[in-house]
Write a protein that holds these residues in place. Structure first.
Motif, PDB file in Angstrom:
ATOM      1  N   ILE A  69       0.866  -1.138   0.026  1.00 38.18           N
ATOM      2  CA  ILE A  69      -0.122  -0.047   0.152  1.00 38.18           C
ATOM      3  C   ILE A  69       0.994   1.051  -0.059  1.00 38.18           C
ATOM      4  N   GLY A  70       0.285   2.423  -0.416  1.00 37.72           N
ATOM      5  CA  GLY A  70       1.178   3.460  -0.556  1.00 37.72           C
ATOM      6  C   GLY A  70       1.085   4.472   0.523  1.00 37.72           C
ATOM      7  N   SER A  71       0.065   4.115   1.467  1.00 35.64           N
ATOM      8  CA  SER A  71      -0.020   4.993   2.768  1.00 35.64           C
ATOM      9  C   SER A  71      -0.499   4.304   3.914  1.00 35.64           C
ATOM     10  N   PRO A  72      -0.324   4.801   5.237  1.00 28.81           N
ATOM     11  CA  PRO A  72      -0.563   3.801   6.391  1.00 28.81           C
ATOM     12  C   PRO A  72      -2.189   4.008   6.259  1.00 28.81           C
ATOM     13  N   GLU A  73      -2.636   5.011   5.920  1.00 28.55           N
ATOM     14  CA  GLU A  73      -4.159   5.123   6.138  1.00 28.55           C
ATOM     15  C   GLU A  73      -5.025   4.178   5.394  1.00 28.55           C
ATOM     16  N   THR A  74      -4.170   3.657   4.198  1.00 29.33           N
ATOM     17  CA  THR A  74      -4.883   2.655   3.518  1.00 29.33           C
ATOM     18  C   THR A  74      -5.005   1.191   4.136  1.00 29.33           C
ATOM     19  N   LEU A  75      -4.444   0.955   5.361  1.00 22.60           N
ATOM     20  CA  LEU A  75      -4.446  -0.220   6.080  1.00 22.60           C
ATOM     21  C   LEU A  75      -6.022  -0.080   6.874  1.00 22.60           C
ATOM     22  N   VAL A  76      -6.557   0.820   7.047  1.00 19.02           N
ATOM     23  CA  VAL A  76      -7.722   0.822   7.798  1.00 19.02           C
ATOM     24  C   VAL A  76      -8.846   0.322   6.950  1.00 19.02           C
ATOM     25  N   ALA A  77      -8.611   0.299   5.492  1.00 24.30           N
ATOM     26  CA  ALA A  77      -9.667  -0.094   4.553  1.00 24.30           C
ATOM     27  C   ALA A  77      -9.628  -1.685   4.317  1.00 24.30           C
ATOM     28  N   LEU A  78      -8.235  -1.977   4.715  1.00 27.69           N
ATOM     29  CA  LEU A  78      -8.127  -3.244   4.164  1.00 27.69           C
ATOM     30  C   LEU A  78      -8.152  -4.451   5.362  1.00 27.69           C
ATOM     31  N   ALA A  79      -7.807  -3.878   6.478  1.00 26.15           N
ATOM     32  CA  ALA A  79      -7.869  -4.738   7.825  1.00 26.15           C
ATOM     33  C   ALA A  79      -9.162  -4.351   8.541  1.00 26.15           C
ATOM     34  N   GLU A  80      -9.524  -5.432   9.369  1.00 25.11           N
ATOM     35  CA  GLU A  80     -10.725  -5.406  10.016  1.00 25.11           C
ATOM     36  C   GLU A  80     -10.596  -4.416  11.360  1.00 25.11           C
ATOM     37  N   ASP A  91       4.150   3.195  12.886  1.00 27.98           N
ATOM     38  CA  ASP A  91       5.114   4.251  13.062  1.00 27.98           C
ATOM     39  C   ASP A  91       6.371   4.300  13.286  1.00 27.98           C
ATOM     40  N   ALA A  92       6.924   3.053  13.589  1.00 23.83           N
ATOM     41  CA  ALA A  92       8.292   2.746  13.802  1.00 23.83           C
ATOM     42  C   ALA A  92       9.030   2.375  12.547  1.00 23.83           C
ATOM     43  N   PHE A  93       8.188   1.554  11.697  1.00 25.76           N
ATOM     44  CA  PHE A  93       8.714   0.723  10.719  1.00 25.76           C
ATOM     45  C   PHE A  93       8.189   0.953   9.162  1.00 25.76           C
ATOM     46  N   TRP A  94       7.234   1.804   9.301  1.00 22.64           N
ATOM     47  CA  TRP A  94       6.552   2.105   7.828  1.00 22.64           C
ATOM     48  C   TRP A  94       6.907   3.525   7.506  1.00 22.64           C
ATOM     49  N   PRO A  95       7.349   3.784   6.202  1.00 21.87           N
ATOM     50  CA  PRO A  95       7.531   2.817   4.996  1.00 21.87           C
ATOM     51  C   PRO A  95       8.731   2.085   5.429  1.00 21.87           C
ATOM     52  N   GLY A  96       8.803   0.785   5.046  1.00 20.70           N
ATOM     53  CA  GLY A  96      10.017  -0.104   5.588  1.00 20.70           C
ATOM     54  C   GLY A  96       9.769  -1.489   5.266  1.00 20.70           C
ATOM     55  N   LYS A 116      -7.352 -17.498   4.554  1.00 26.80           N
ATOM     56  CA  LYS A 116      -8.044 -17.832   5.844  1.00 26.80           C
ATOM     57  C   LYS A 116      -8.520 -16.680   6.811  1.00 26.80           C
ATOM     58  N   GLY A 117      -8.896 -15.679   5.738  1.00 25.85           N
ATOM     59  CA  GLY A 117      -9.519 -14.293   6.296  1.00 25.85           C
ATOM     60  C   GLY A 117      -8.599 -13.205   6.772  1.00 25.85           C
ATOM     61  N   THR A 118      -7.286 -13.496   6.385  1.00 25.44           N
ATOM     62  CA  THR A 118      -6.476 -12.558   6.854  1.00 25.44           C
ATOM     63  C   THR A 118      -5.622 -11.722   5.607  1.00 25.44           C
ATOM     64  N   VAL A 119      -5.134 -10.720   5.615  1.00 21.17           N
ATOM     65  CA  VAL A 119      -4.264 -10.072   4.970  1.00 21.17           C
ATOM     66  C   VAL A 119      -2.948  -9.637   5.406  1.00 21.17           C
ATOM     67  N   ALA A 120      -1.942  -9.819   4.320  1.00 17.41           N
ATOM     68  CA  ALA A 120      -0.401  -9.415   4.790  1.00 17.41           C
ATOM     69  C   ALA A 120      -0.199  -8.079   4.193  1.00 17.41           C
ATOM     70  N   VAL A 121       0.204  -7.016   4.843  1.00 16.37           N
ATOM     71  CA  VAL A 121       0.255  -5.697   4.523  1.00 16.37           C
ATOM     72  C   VAL A 121       1.403  -5.097   4.695  1.00 16.37           C
ATOM     73  N   ARG A 122       2.006  -4.397   3.462  1.00 16.15           N
ATOM     74  CA  ARG A 122       3.381  -3.800   3.935  1.00 16.15           C
ATOM     75  C   ARG A 122       3.334  -2.415   3.126  1.00 16.15           C
ATOM     76  N   MET A 123       3.778  -1.439   3.605  1.00 18.64           N
ATOM     77  CA  MET A 123       4.039  -0.040   2.878  1.00 18.64           C
ATOM     78  C   MET A 123       5.457   0.022   2.690  1.00 18.64           C
ATOM     79  N   PRO A 124       6.116   0.044   1.482  1.00 25.39           N
ATOM     80  CA  PRO A 124       7.370  -0.077   1.133  1.00 25.39           C
ATOM     81  C   PRO A 124       7.993   1.266   1.041  1.00 25.39           C
ATOM     82  N   GLU A 125       9.270   1.482   1.029  1.00 26.56           N
ATOM     83  CA  GLU A 125       9.871   2.681   1.038  1.00 26.56           C
ATOM     84  C   GLU A 125      10.414   2.856  -0.661  1.00 26.56           C
ATOM     85  N   GLY A 126      10.449   3.881  -1.064  1.00 27.99           N
ATOM     86  CA  GLY A 126      11.226   4.297  -2.609  1.00 27.99           C
ATOM     87  C   GLY A 126      10.283   4.735  -3.394  1.00 27.99           C
ATOM     88  N   ARG A 127      10.818   5.818  -4.135  1.00 29.17           N
ATOM     89  CA  ARG A 127       9.912   6.555  -4.971  1.00 29.17           C
ATOM     90  C   ARG A 127       9.230   5.913  -5.879  1.00 29.17           C
TER      91      ARG A 127
END
Length: 236
Positions: A69-80, A91-96, A116-127
């Motif tokens: 995802i491109g921003s932390p805010e997007t996680l709210v739409a993807l996770a329960e 706050d500590a590790f994203w983007p990363g 199984k009803g889960t999602v694995a999410v990351r916000m990467p770093e880099g332009r």
């Protein structure tokens, strides 16, 4: 035939980003540089595109890809929900280089495989990755390699393995450390009725973020170390 664009050349970067967006919109695959390793990406909301990604890598539906995802805010739409300890990790590790597994938002209409009803999410770093994600929205992304082979740390390595199964390659030069993300399971932090066990975060795969770094943020919420978690392999 695949197209390759040198992201170090501004004119090629602009053309490459345009071609990449168009490929995603057609349900095709692209390869992108991230702060960990190169990733092969597909539209997360297109089951056909996700299946194409799994087929290109030689993976089954029992190995669903994470979502970038491109921003932390997007996680709210993807996770329960996003528990407070998870927010501290963000706050500590994203983007990363930290991928977080949470229960998926039940209202999502997508098919990443047997999650199984889960999602694995990351916000990467880099332009390149972040600008692309800002325009495409969430992308299903796995390391750009054939299953069982080392993750690609260059566009050339990715092309050698994935060839014409990928429509567009964005070449951002060699990956930094070439270490894939750490994956943690934080699903137990989401309150569920009837669970007696104390919630704990489990390391599923060791990678770019160390256990010591996670422990500093989570303290006793991090599952005690027993058998070593698998080394980073298979996802960006």
């Amino acid at each position: 035939m695949s197209s390759i664009f040198d992201c170090g050349d501004e004119s090629q970067l602009l053309a490459g980003m345009r071609h990449a967006r168009q490929a995603i919109s057609r349900g095709e695959l692209i390869v992108i540089p991230t702060d960990t390793v190169y990733g092969v990406a597909a539209d997360a909301f297109s089951p056909t595109a996700v299946q194409r990604l799994l087929d290109a890598k030689g993976r089954g539906r029992d190995q669903p890809p994470p979502v970038l995802i491109g921003s932390p805010e997007t996680l709210v739409a993807l996770a329960e929900s996003v528990p407070e300890p998870v927010q501290r990790l963000i706050d500590a590790f994203w983007p990363g280089g930290l991928t977080i597994v949470l229960p998926a938002q039940p209202s999502l209409v997508w098919d990443l495989g047997e999650t199984k009803g889960t999602v694995a999410v990351r916000m990467p770093e880099g332009r390149v990755a972040l600008e692309l994600l800002a325009e495409t929205g969430p992308l299903a992304v796995s390391s750009a390699n054939l299953t069982g082979h080392p993750a690609a740390v260059s566009a050339a390595e990715a092309e050698q393995m994935l060839g014409d199964s990928v429509a567009v390659y964005l070449d951002g030069g060699p990956s930094g450390e070439g270490v894939a993300s750490t994956i943690i399971d934080a699903t137990s932090l989401v309150t569920r009725g009837g669970e007696a066990d104390a919630p704990q975060v489990r390391i599923l795969r060791q990678g770019a973020v160390s256990r010591a770094q996670l422990e500093e943020i989570l303290g006793d919420l991090l599952e005690p170390e027993s058998a070593p978690a698998p080394e980073a392999d298979g996802d960006s």
